[in-house]
Write a protein that holds these residues in place. Sequence first.
Motif, mmCIF file in Angstrom:
data_model
loop_
_atom_site.group_PDB
_atom_site.id
_atom_site.type_symbol
_atom_site.label_atom_id
_atom_site.label_comp_id
_atom_site.label_asym_id
_atom_site.label_seq_id
_atom_site.Cartn_x
_atom_site.Cartn_y
_atom_site.Cartn_z
ATOM 1 N N ARG A 231 -76.676 -49.323 -29.424
ATOM 2 C CA ARG A 231 -76.587 -49.252 -30.890
ATOM 3 C C ARG A 231 -77.042 -50.564 -31.537
ATOM 4 N NH1 ARG A 231 -71.775 -48.034 -31.057
ATOM 5 N NH2 ARG A 231 -70.812 -49.989 -31.711
ATOM 6 N N LYS A 232 -76.704 -51.684 -30.908
ATOM 7 C CA LYS A 232 -77.124 -52.984 -31.427
ATOM 8 C C LYS A 232 -78.646 -53.111 -31.430
ATOM 9 C CE LYS A 232 -73.134 -55.172 -32.115
ATOM 10 N NZ LYS A 232 -72.743 -55.773 -33.416
ATOM 11 N N VAL A 233 -79.274 -52.579 -30.398
ATOM 12 C CA VAL A 233 -80.733 -52.593 -30.324
ATOM 13 C C VAL A 233 -81.313 -51.767 -31.470
ATOM 14 C CG1 VAL A 233 -82.727 -51.789 -28.979
ATOM 15 C CG2 VAL A 233 -80.874 -53.021 -27.843
ATOM 16 N N GLN A 234 -80.740 -50.602 -31.700
ATOM 17 C CA GLN A 234 -81.209 -49.739 -32.798
ATOM 18 C C GLN A 234 -81.031 -50.437 -34.156
ATOM 19 O OE1 GLN A 234 -78.747 -46.272 -31.683
ATOM 20 N NE2 GLN A 234 -80.660 -45.103 -31.514
ATOM 21 N N GLU A 235 -79.880 -51.089 -34.341
ATOM 22 C CA GLU A 235 -79.602 -51.776 -35.606
ATOM 23 C C GLU A 235 -80.578 -52.925 -35.830
ATOM 24 O OE1 GLU A 235 -75.555 -52.963 -35.324
ATOM 25 O OE2 GLU A 235 -74.744 -50.962 -35.744
ATOM 26 N N ALA A 236 -80.878 -53.660 -34.750
ATOM 27 C CA ALA A 236 -81.825 -54.774 -34.864
ATOM 28 C C ALA A 236 -83.198 -54.259 -35.270
ATOM 29 C CB ALA A 236 -81.910 -55.518 -33.527
ATOM 30 N N TYR A 237 -83.614 -53.159 -34.678
ATOM 31 C CA TYR A 237 -84.925 -52.578 -34.990
ATOM 32 C C TYR A 237 -84.960 -52.092 -36.438
ATOM 33 C CZ TYR A 237 -88.960 -49.428 -34.694
ATOM 34 O OH TYR A 237 -90.158 -48.795 -34.892
ATOM 35 N N GLU A 238 -83.898 -51.437 -36.871
ATOM 36 C CA GLU A 238 -83.839 -50.936 -38.245
ATOM 37 C C GLU A 238 -83.846 -52.088 -39.256
ATOM 38 O OE1 GLU A 238 -80.336 -48.566 -38.191
ATOM 39 O OE2 GLU A 238 -81.245 -46.940 -37.009
ATOM 40 N N GLN A 239 -83.184 -53.190 -38.896
ATOM 41 C CA GLN A 239 -83.170 -54.354 -39.785
ATOM 42 C C GLN A 239 -84.575 -54.935 -39.956
ATOM 43 O OE1 GLN A 239 -80.386 -57.404 -38.646
ATOM 44 N NE2 GLN A 239 -81.209 -58.894 -40.073
#
Length: 246
Positions: A231-239
Amino acid sequence: MIKWLLAILGLIYFRIPGAVAGFLIGTLLDNYTRSTGGLLSGLFGEEKKQSVSPGDFELNLLSLCALVIKADGQVSQRELDYVRSYFVSAYGKERANATFRTFNDVIKSRELSAYRIAQYLAHRTKYPTRLQITHFLFGIAQADGTVSTAEAKIIQEIAGYLRISRMDFESIKAMFLKKSAESAYKILEIEKSASDAEVKKAFRTMAKKYHPDKLGHMDEAYRKGAEEKFRKVQEAYEQIQKERGM
């Protein structure tokens, strides 16, 4: 394995005499490999890891937890509760309580060796599992609200002994820092100057690396940790997507 490979190569290049010679040489190499614990196996395939029993894994993991908890010179109750919560989630309350009776002795021990413990696990666990151990240790450090310099240092030392790459360590560490543009790029293991195409490629690579399915053989608590990392990876990408207007 080696003897048959060399026998085939000998047959191809030198016919029957080469096959015989290759078989004999390969037999000697096979015997040497077994006697030296598989030192040559890396030339002909992945080295077979020794297994670790659930009890040994728990004890060594507890020892690493103790090293992190004691790193800043004080034993935080919130950090202890974080570890207990993990073991209750993973093994149930009864077994967790039994484990924690041992943990109290481990916390008091002055004989803990980060090198010895981490090397033991490095030889007996797969890389995705060791990534999750590193993530779990950062979770302990942050349980009291912040990851101290001393805690980050001991986790980095442990990660090195676990043979975690520098980039993977920095990626996991960034997941526990205050959300920022810089930490987002670190999580994806790329520079801020990366192109949009490189950002997308990095996301696909990291999503694959941290996918929870890689820990399907582990207990529920570890799978939840893997899901958090994913989820952290997804959040970083979305940011990054939002900042760049991708």
